[in-house]
Design an enzyme around this catalytic site. Structure first.
Site, PDB file in Angstrom:
ATOM      1  N   TYR A  93       0.675  -1.237   0.092  1.00 30.59           N
ATOM      2  CA  TYR A  93       0.184  -0.034   0.011  1.00 30.59           C
ATOM      3  C   TYR A  93       0.861   1.310  -0.129  1.00 30.59           C
ATOM      4  CZ  TYR A  93      -4.508  -2.221  -0.083  1.00 30.59           C
ATOM      5  OH  TYR A  93      -5.659  -2.865  -0.517  1.00 30.59           O
ATOM      6  N   GLU A 135      -9.277  -7.558   3.171  1.00 31.46           N
ATOM      7  CA  GLU A 135      -8.266  -8.617   2.783  1.00 31.46           C
ATOM      8  C   GLU A 135      -7.797  -9.377   3.701  1.00 31.46           C
ATOM      9  OE1 GLU A 135      -5.754  -5.667   0.305  1.00 31.46           O
ATOM     10  OE2 GLU A 135      -7.496  -5.074  -0.735  1.00 31.46           O
TER      11      GLU A 135
END
Ligand code: HEM
Length: 142
Positions: A93, A135
């Site tokens: 990320y 997730e």
């Protein structure tokens, strides 16, 4: 956690600029991502050619609905499913954040003021946290 009105306003101000330059921002983003973080490249190798453009587009679309996250929940679920299939992990990320924010600065230039940049970092982090949480659940179910 939620985003301040100030952040939402700053994001909304940049939407027309980002939409107008979407192609350039996307191209620049992948250029930076793949040169600075080559380990991410193979994750995109199996993507259908139009899928490739979805990531940056989705981030802009998300930003447009930043104050209406309910609208986004189906989209969030689909993103999380795709990310788990392609093995996206929390470590990735910050890489995408760096590539995206740098690309926006390169393409938008002076219009991408510090206040707008900070708002984008905040909004990206906000969505990233939602995605990482979902997730994490999906990986745990496997
Ligand atoms: C807040 C951040 C992010 C957003 C909003 C986002 C959004 C999306 C969306 C909308 C799709 C298409 C889903 C579909 O239609 O099936 C997608 C796919 C994908 N994303 Fe993300 N993503 C984010 C972060 C990341 C990160 C950190 C990575 C890792 C490098 C990543 C890698 C991928 C890959 C490999 C795909 C599938 C291939 C493709 O569509 O190009 N994404 N993402």
């Amino acid at each position: 956690m939620s985003l301040s009105q100030e952040t939402i306003t700053a994001i909304k101000e940049t939407i027309p600029l980002v939409n107008k330059e979407a192609e350039n921002v996307t191209t620049r983003m992948y250029e930076i991502l793949f040169s600075k973080y080559p380990e991410t490249k193979s994750m995109f190798d199996n993507a259908a050619s139009d899928q490739h453009k979805k990531l940056a587009g989705a981030i802009a679309a998300f930003a447009g609905n930043i104050d209406n996250l309910g609208v986004l929940s189906a989209a969030v679920e689909k993103m999380a499913q795709t990310h788990v299939k392609t093995q996206v992990k929390p470590i990735h990320y910050p890489m995408v954040a760096d590539a995206l924010i740098t690309a926006m600065g390169d393409v938008l230039g002076e219009a991408f003021t510090d206040a707008r940049k900070n708002a984008w970092v905040e909004a990206y982090t906000f969505l990233a946290n939602i995605l990482m949480q979902r997730e994490h659940e999906l990986y745990a179910q496997q």
